[in-house]
Design a protein around this motif. Structure first.
Motif, PDB file in Angstrom:
ATOM      1  N   UNK A  28       0.833  -1.202   0.000  1.00 24.32           N
ATOM      2  CA  UNK A  28       0.000   0.000   0.000  1.00 24.32           C
ATOM      3  C   UNK A  28       0.868   1.252   0.000  1.00 24.32           C
ATOM      4  N   UNK A  29       1.947   1.226   0.778  1.00 23.73           N
ATOM      5  CA  UNK A  29       2.850   2.379   0.805  1.00 23.73           C
ATOM      6  C   UNK A  29       3.516   2.574  -0.550  1.00 23.73           C
ATOM      7  N   UNK A  30       3.947   1.488  -1.170  1.00 29.92           N
ATOM      8  CA  UNK A  30       4.582   1.594  -2.487  1.00 29.92           C
ATOM      9  C   UNK A  30       3.602   2.126  -3.522  1.00 29.92           C
ATOM     10  N   UNK A  31       2.366   1.630  -3.477  1.00 29.39           N
ATOM     11  CA  UNK A  31       1.358   2.106  -4.424  1.00 29.39           C
ATOM     12  C   UNK A  31       1.061   3.579  -4.219  1.00 29.39           C
ATOM     13  N   UNK A  32       0.984   4.017  -2.965  1.00 31.58           N
ATOM     14  CA  UNK A  32       0.690   5.427  -2.722  1.00 31.58           C
ATOM     15  C   UNK A  32       1.848   6.305  -3.177  1.00 31.58           C
ATOM     16  N   UNK A  33       3.090   5.851  -2.961  1.00 32.12           N
ATOM     17  CA  UNK A  33       4.251   6.621  -3.422  1.00 32.12           C
ATOM     18  C   UNK A  33       4.282   6.667  -4.940  1.00 32.12           C
ATOM     19  N   UNK A  34       3.974   5.540  -5.580  1.00 34.03           N
ATOM     20  CA  UNK A  34       3.965   5.491  -7.040  1.00 34.03           C
ATOM     21  C   UNK A  34       2.885   6.399  -7.587  1.00 34.03           C
ATOM     22  N   UNK A  35       1.712   6.387  -6.965  1.00 33.41           N
ATOM     23  CA  UNK A  35       0.614   7.239  -7.414  1.00 33.41           C
ATOM     24  C   UNK A  35       0.983   8.706  -7.278  1.00 33.41           C
ATOM     25  N   UNK A  36       1.597   9.074  -6.162  1.00 33.53           N
ATOM     26  CA  UNK A  36       2.001  10.471  -5.947  1.00 33.53           C
ATOM     27  C   UNK A  36       3.049  10.871  -6.975  1.00 33.53           C
TER      28      UNK A  36
END
Length: 100
Positions: A67-75
């Motif tokens: 989830x953290x990786x996805x949120x960083x990627x999205x940002x």
């Protein structure tokens, strides 16, 4: 005193029947072996529960990391898109032909 749903009168009856069937010499030995079996079953059950807890924690941790990786990627993608909109060259307008 209630062990495994068996009260005191039932325990006394079981002991008397055990004495009649196995005799006073064998009964303590049988009691020890039953106690060891119950203890080993409890240890195996505790080990199994601990293993399940460890696996659940590992799964939770990996889900949080994803989830953290996805949120960083999205940002990062959103910020790259926002920057890219400002730098994209707009197509030139064709010169209008003189009317004649």
């Amino acid at each position: 005193m209630n062990i495994f749903g068996v009260g005191l009168p039932e325990m006394v009856l079981i002991l008397v029947v055990g004495l009649l069937i196995f005799g006073p010499k064998k009964l303590p030995e049988i009691g020890r072996s039953v106690g060891k079996a119950i203890r080993s079953f409890q240890e195996a059950s505790n080990d199994f529960q601990n293993e399940l807890k460890r696996e659940a924690e590992k799964i939770e941790e990996s889900v949080k990391m994803n989830a953290q990786l996805e949120s960083k990627t999205t940002v990062a993608v959103e910020s790259a898109d926002a920057e890219g909109e400002n730098t994209i060259a707009k197509p030139e307008q064709p010169a209008s032909a003189p009317e004649g």
